[in-house]
Design a protein around this motif. Structure first.
Motif, mmCIF file in Angstrom:
data_model
loop_
_atom_site.group_PDB
_atom_site.id
_atom_site.type_symbol
_atom_site.label_atom_id
_atom_site.label_comp_id
_atom_site.label_asym_id
_atom_site.label_seq_id
_atom_site.Cartn_x
_atom_site.Cartn_y
_atom_site.Cartn_z
ATOM 1 N N PRO A 1 0.848 -1.210 0.000
ATOM 2 C CA PRO A 1 0.000 0.000 0.000
ATOM 3 C C PRO A 1 0.881 1.256 0.000
ATOM 4 O O PRO A 1 2.020 1.233 0.474
ATOM 5 C CB PRO A 1 -0.794 -0.124 1.305
ATOM 6 C CG PRO A 1 0.048 -0.988 2.174
ATOM 7 C CD PRO A 1 0.821 -1.895 1.271
ATOM 8 N N ASP A 2 0.344 2.337 -0.551
ATOM 9 C CA ASP A 2 1.098 3.593 -0.536
ATOM 10 C C ASP A 2 1.118 4.161 0.887
ATOM 11 O O ASP A 2 0.481 3.632 1.795
ATOM 12 C CB ASP A 2 0.504 4.603 -1.519
ATOM 13 C CG ASP A 2 -0.823 5.151 -1.053
ATOM 14 O OD1 ASP A 2 -1.570 4.416 -0.396
ATOM 15 O OD2 ASP A 2 -1.108 6.317 -1.350
ATOM 16 N N SER A 3 1.847 5.226 1.089
ATOM 17 C CA SER A 3 2.021 5.786 2.434
ATOM 18 C C SER A 3 0.715 6.294 3.029
ATOM 19 O O SER A 3 0.538 6.272 4.242
ATOM 20 C CB SER A 3 3.057 6.911 2.409
ATOM 21 O OG SER A 3 2.642 7.925 1.523
ATOM 22 N N GLU A 4 -0.219 6.734 2.184
ATOM 23 C CA GLU A 4 -1.507 7.244 2.689
ATOM 24 C C GLU A 4 -2.599 6.186 2.653
ATOM 25 O O GLU A 4 -3.758 6.474 2.936
ATOM 26 C CB GLU A 4 -1.919 8.457 1.847
ATOM 27 C CG GLU A 4 -0.942 9.614 2.027
ATOM 28 C CD GLU A 4 -0.872 10.476 0.770
ATOM 29 O OE1 GLU A 4 -1.625 10.229 -0.193
ATOM 30 O OE2 GLU A 4 -0.047 11.383 0.765
ATOM 31 N N LYS A 5 -2.241 4.983 2.249
ATOM 32 C CA LYS A 5 -3.150 3.840 2.174
ATOM 33 C C LYS A 5 -4.366 4.113 1.285
ATOM 34 O O LYS A 5 -5.484 3.681 1.574
ATOM 35 C CB LYS A 5 -3.586 3.406 3.576
ATOM 36 C CG LYS A 5 -2.419 3.113 4.491
ATOM 37 C CD LYS A 5 -2.707 1.939 5.351
ATOM 38 C CE LYS A 5 -1.642 1.752 6.395
ATOM 39 N NZ LYS A 5 -0.454 1.163 6.018
#
Length: 172
Positions: free
Chosen positions: A22-26
């Motif tokens: 997942p990316d850092s901001e989900k």
């Protein structure tokens, strides 16, 4: 006492592996690939195959330019081999390009746009294997093509097939 259980070492794979991250901001998921060496090998093979094909075509003047060829079996064989060499060349280039592009394709934003779970697909072994096989076929056919072409070219000799000399006799 020693254990009799057979513990095999884990299988090491040479293929690229991917994990969904997942990316850092989900907000979305993307694939992270561990290595990309196959892409470099595929592109290198593609460029070397194209260079080899160019050398053969320049040496034979692409079958259509240069001195004429003597009609006969060698010329017919050279023409057939020329066509098949180009066919296998195009198939090999397509396989190598498709494998390289597919291997380099990282589905970073796929989960954001599609809304489904991300599939971290990798290239099947067969894509590069087919490219390698057709590269081999291209090499063999190109070699036989050049041998047949040379035999027909050398048999043509001078005019009328081998040159543009116009015979001028002395008239009295």
């Amino acid at each position: 006492m020693r254990s009799t259980a057979n513990h095999a070492p884990p299988q090491r794979t040479k293929r690229s592996l991917a994990t969904v991250t997942p990316d850092s901001e989900k907000l979305y998921d993307y694939c992270v690939y561990d290595s990309d060496i196959a892409t470099g090998y595929g592109v290198g093979a593609l460029l070397l195959l194209a260079a080899a094909q160019a050398v053969v075509m320049l040496a034979s003047k692409c079958f259509c330019c240069g001195r004429g060829l003597k009609p006969g079996g060698s010329r017919a064989c050279a023409l057939i081999l020329f066509l098949f060499a180009w066919l296998t060349f195009l198939i090999a280039e397509a396989c190598l390009m498709a494998g390289s592009i597919r291997n380099a394709y990282h589905t970073r934003y796929r989960g954001m746009f599609v809304g489904e779970s991300v599939s971290c697909e990798t290239v099947r072994k067969g894509v590069f294997a087919a490219g390698a096989a057709f590269t081999f076929f291209t090499a063999i056919l190109s070699e036989f093509y050049y041998v047949s072409y040379s035999k027909s070219r050398d048999a043509a000799g001078g005019a009328p097939y081998g040159g543009s000399n116009i015979g001028m006799g002395t008239y009295s």
